[in-house]
Design a protein around this motif. Structure first.
Motif, PDB file in Angstrom:
ATOM      1  N   ARG B   4      36.669  28.668  40.821  1.00 24.78           N
ATOM      2  CA  ARG B   4      36.512  30.061  41.245  1.00 24.78           C
ATOM      3  C   ARG B   4      35.520  30.094  42.401  1.00 24.78           C
ATOM      4  O   ARG B   4      34.401  29.579  42.273  1.00 24.78           O
ATOM      5  N   HIS B   6      33.342  32.495  44.611  1.00 30.23           N
ATOM      6  CA  HIS B   6      32.783  33.843  44.710  1.00 30.23           C
ATOM      7  C   HIS B   6      32.342  34.084  46.152  1.00 30.23           C
ATOM      8  O   HIS B   6      31.638  33.249  46.714  1.00 30.23           O
ATOM      9  N   VAL B   7      32.720  35.207  46.711  1.00 32.43           N
ATOM     10  CA  VAL B   7      32.325  35.553  48.080  1.00 32.43           C
ATOM     11  C   VAL B   7      31.679  36.933  48.056  1.00 32.43           C
ATOM     12  O   VAL B   7      32.273  37.891  47.557  1.00 32.43           O
ATOM     13  N   LYS B  40      34.162  39.572  46.065  1.00 29.25           N
ATOM     14  CA  LYS B  40      35.516  39.172  45.666  1.00 29.25           C
ATOM     15  C   LYS B  40      35.478  37.732  45.208  1.00 29.25           C
ATOM     16  O   LYS B  40      34.512  37.013  45.454  1.00 29.25           O
ATOM     17  N   TYR B  41      36.511  37.348  44.502  1.00 29.46           N
ATOM     18  CA  TYR B  41      36.592  35.939  44.108  1.00 29.46           C
ATOM     19  C   TYR B  41      38.031  35.465  44.178  1.00 29.46           C
ATOM     20  O   TYR B  41      38.967  36.272  44.186  1.00 29.46           O
ATOM     21  N   PHE B  42      38.153  34.163  44.272  1.00 25.68           N
ATOM     22  CA  PHE B  42      39.468  33.528  44.377  1.00 25.68           C
ATOM     23  C   PHE B  42      39.547  32.453  43.301  1.00 25.68           C
ATOM     24  O   PHE B  42      38.709  31.549  43.267  1.00 25.68           O
ATOM     25  N   ASP B  43      40.527  32.582  42.416  1.00 26.27           N
ATOM     26  CA  ASP B  43      40.770  31.545  41.414  1.00 26.27           C
ATOM     27  C   ASP B  43      41.789  30.580  41.990  1.00 26.27           C
ATOM     28  O   ASP B  43      42.922  30.964  42.302  1.00 26.27           O
ATOM     29  N   ILE B  44      41.369  29.333  42.145  1.00 20.95           N
ATOM     30  CA  ILE B  44      42.199  28.331  42.810  1.00 20.95           C
ATOM     31  C   ILE B  44      42.602  27.265  41.819  1.00 20.95           C
ATOM     32  O   ILE B  44      41.753  26.647  41.176  1.00 20.95           O
ATOM     33  N   GLU B  45      43.916  27.068  41.681  1.00 17.66           N
ATOM     34  CA  GLU B  45      44.464  26.047  40.790  1.00 17.66           C
ATOM     35  C   GLU B  45      44.911  24.874  41.638  1.00 17.66           C
ATOM     36  O   GLU B  45      45.703  25.048  42.574  1.00 17.66           O
ATOM     37  N   MET B  46      44.369  23.691  41.321  1.00 15.94           N
ATOM     38  CA  MET B  46      44.759  22.501  42.080  1.00 15.94           C
ATOM     39  C   MET B  46      45.972  21.848  41.426  1.00 15.94           C
ATOM     40  O   MET B  46      46.152  21.927  40.201  1.00 15.94           O
TER      41      MET B  46
END
Lengths: 81, 81
Positions: B4, B6-7, B40-46
């Motif tokens: 995740r 966070h920005v 905002k946040y971005f959930d990134i799945e590798m």
């Protein structure tokens, strides 16, 4: 006293913005990125002198009624201290 | 493997969106709300099979270069497992 309210789309709801970011990253050579979903959060500072229980209850109410759309979004309230 | 990012706006940068939310909440009777800042946040799945070190390095790079604007924003990378 500070709280953070996290708001994200429910897992069953499509996230076209996240898909666009994933697609753009893949196009820039980041092929290991399988999925991106975006969320938002709100850092809420309560006025000094607000009781802890009352503050928590008020933030829960605001999260449910104003900050999140419960039809398509989940929210979570975190106490930052 | 999930991360995740966070920005948030740097503390020194005005957040007019947060101020508008605070003002609206105060107007609805939530007078104990002293400040609101949005992030905002971005959930990134590798993709499966990506090494942990490589995944972490790639997410750090993406956060710095693509997801955040380092002139006005801070970011933080959290490993979700």
């Amino acid at each position: 006293m500070r709280f953070r309210v996290h708001v994200s789309l429910k897992a069953s709801v499509l996230d076209p913005q996240g898909q666009t970011i994933r697609s753009a990253l893949n196009g820039q050579g980041h092929h290991a990125i399988a999925d991106v979903r975006q969320g938002k959060y709100f850092d809420i500072e309560m006025a000094p002198g607000t009781g802890r229980e009352q503050a928590r209850a008020e933030v829960d109410l605001i999260a449910r009624d104003v900050l999140a759309n419960p039809v398509i979004e989940d929210f979570r309230v975190e106490e930052l201290g």
